[in-house]
Design an enzyme around this catalytic site. Sequence first.
Site, mmCIF file in Angstrom:
data_model
loop_
_atom_site.group_PDB
_atom_site.id
_atom_site.type_symbol
_atom_site.label_atom_id
_atom_site.label_comp_id
_atom_site.label_asym_id
_atom_site.label_seq_id
_atom_site.Cartn_x
_atom_site.Cartn_y
_atom_site.Cartn_z
ATOM 1 C CD GLU A 177 -1.413 22.244 45.003
ATOM 2 O OE1 GLU A 177 -1.765 22.029 43.828
ATOM 3 O OE2 GLU A 177 -0.677 23.205 45.332
ATOM 4 C CD GLU B 71 3.493 22.719 46.148
ATOM 5 O OE1 GLU B 71 3.165 23.456 45.199
ATOM 6 O OE2 GLU B 71 3.204 21.508 46.204
HETATM 7 O O1 AHR Z 1 5.414 23.138 42.531
HETATM 8 C C1 AHR Z 1 4.737 22.875 41.361
HETATM 9 C C2 AHR Z 1 3.311 22.400 41.603
HETATM 10 O O2 AHR Z 1 2.552 23.414 42.159
HETATM 11 C C3 AHR Z 1 3.141 21.258 42.560
HETATM 12 O O3 AHR Z 1 3.351 20.019 41.975
HETATM 13 C C4 AHR Z 1 1.724 21.405 43.005
HETATM 14 O O4 AHR Z 1 1.501 20.896 44.297
HETATM 15 C C5 AHR Z 1 1.466 22.881 42.897
HETATM 16 O O5 AHR Z 1 0.275 23.165 42.280
#
Ligand code: AHR
Length: 534
Positions: free
Chosen positions: A198, A338
């Site tokens: 990110e 994610e």
């Molecule tokens: O999974 C939790 C968080 O969500 C992670 O650390 C981040 O990459 C995302 O914004």
Amino acid sequence: MALKPAFRGLALILAATAMTAQAQPAPSLVIHADRTGPLINRDIFGQFAEQLGNGIYGGVWVGPDSPVPNVRGIRSDVVEALRALHVPNVRWPGGCFADQYHWRNGIGPAGQRKVTTNINWGDPVEPNRFGTHEYLDFIDQIGSEANITANVGSGSVQEAADWLEYLTADKPTTLARERAANGHPAPWRIKYFAYGNESWGCGGPMSAAAYATRLRIYANFARNLNPAQNGWSRLMPGPDPMRRIAVGPADDRTDYTEAVMRAWQEASPRDKPFEALSFHHYTAGLVGSMREKAQGFGEADYAAFVKNSYAMDGLIATQSAIMDRYDPDRKVALSIDEWGVWLAPMPGTPVLYLRQQNSLRDAIVAALHLDIFARHAGRVRMANIAQMANVLQSMVLTDGPKMVLTPTYYVFRMYVPFQDARAIPVDAEAGDYHFGAVTLPRLDAIAARAKDGHIWLALTNIDPAQAVDIAADGAGFAARAATGEVLSAERIDTVNEFGKPAAVAPRPVRFTAHGGRLTLHLPARSITVVMLEP
Ligand code: AHR
């Protein structure tokens, strides 16, 4: 019901006999077993374990002196549970944590490790007791593969290059000798290595153009140095080299997709900077991330979650269409590293530990996502649910010596036969589920031919109140029976708790043909995974 000659030689028509209350069309499920779809890469069943809350400390690591049974500090109950999932890879150390993590803090004698804080997740003390060696030991214990994210935000190119040298050098360099002195003489196999997380947000923030420039430099200098894995040079790559993951967008953002894929396209064929592009998207219902109820919600919330799960399909289509412009041969994988439901924190827990329950609703959300990934298997070749233990939509919840398996855990266990199976196109029609303004197909289905040749079906009946009975008619394929498991529960918000660990647990099912006809019963709010017996 008339047979449909939908496929030559090996085909199956499933037709539901039940008519819905609204007299919807007769349900049918046509499995095109004569057609071959893409491979459902086992890496779409990946996990994510961030150093966040009790994701690692308590969830995986208890320390060698703990009364909780462990092997070299890693808790044995969690290892045993995860082994049953055949976890293909575990993404670590973050997430946001990755871009504040300095790997040297997590190696060497335990008592001498630097103690830091975890600035993204509530500032708890980070003892760095779980580091590179402990992570790779854990990976080994559960029979998985490494997926390591380098620090591109607050780290340096040299720091990432050094980490890869420490991990993979097979020659007696200073870093390889340090690795040996710390207990691991042989280089590790590192299947995946990501350049940041990110980078437009917690890992930066950087513009897409700034990240694309930085990515090229990281890819140039931070390399796997083990010829047994990576070959002798970029001109002579090994048969199964380390795959590198570039930061991509989240949700409906596209600037990173464009800039990063352009960087990939502009690089010479022998100098491509990555093999996969990351994509993140979390699912919420009516009120939004971090505020959704984990239990005690109504059908409106449930319907919103199910509807929003299908947003993933459109988001993948958008990202894939952009990638197709730069990479029409689909060499670059889309890695959805994610995903999952992001709910309100469990009462009494620190907000930024992201500890939440997950219910039968969330198991259904997980099954729908896995089905969507399977339908996009030509481009989506990796995914990592967030997260593995005690954080977000986890597989296990722990509390001291106690551990409970969540409903989502069981979905991953039931879907194991789909790992590296060959997708088979399927047409499903079982009427619609309606609630308020939400109208969705009642049945979601995927089919695949597993490595051993058997055909597997995963059938999710999203309707919280109405079962579906499906009569199976084989055209050139007489299924004698279907065997597998069904996951359902009394209520859509039923969860597993330490005192009631099997409130949502799969039970075996077997359907046998009568008079040449096989009928499958799919309960309301259920996930059924069965193997067809010819
Ligand atoms: O999974 C939790 C968080 O969500 C992670 O650390 C981040 O990459 C995302 O914004």
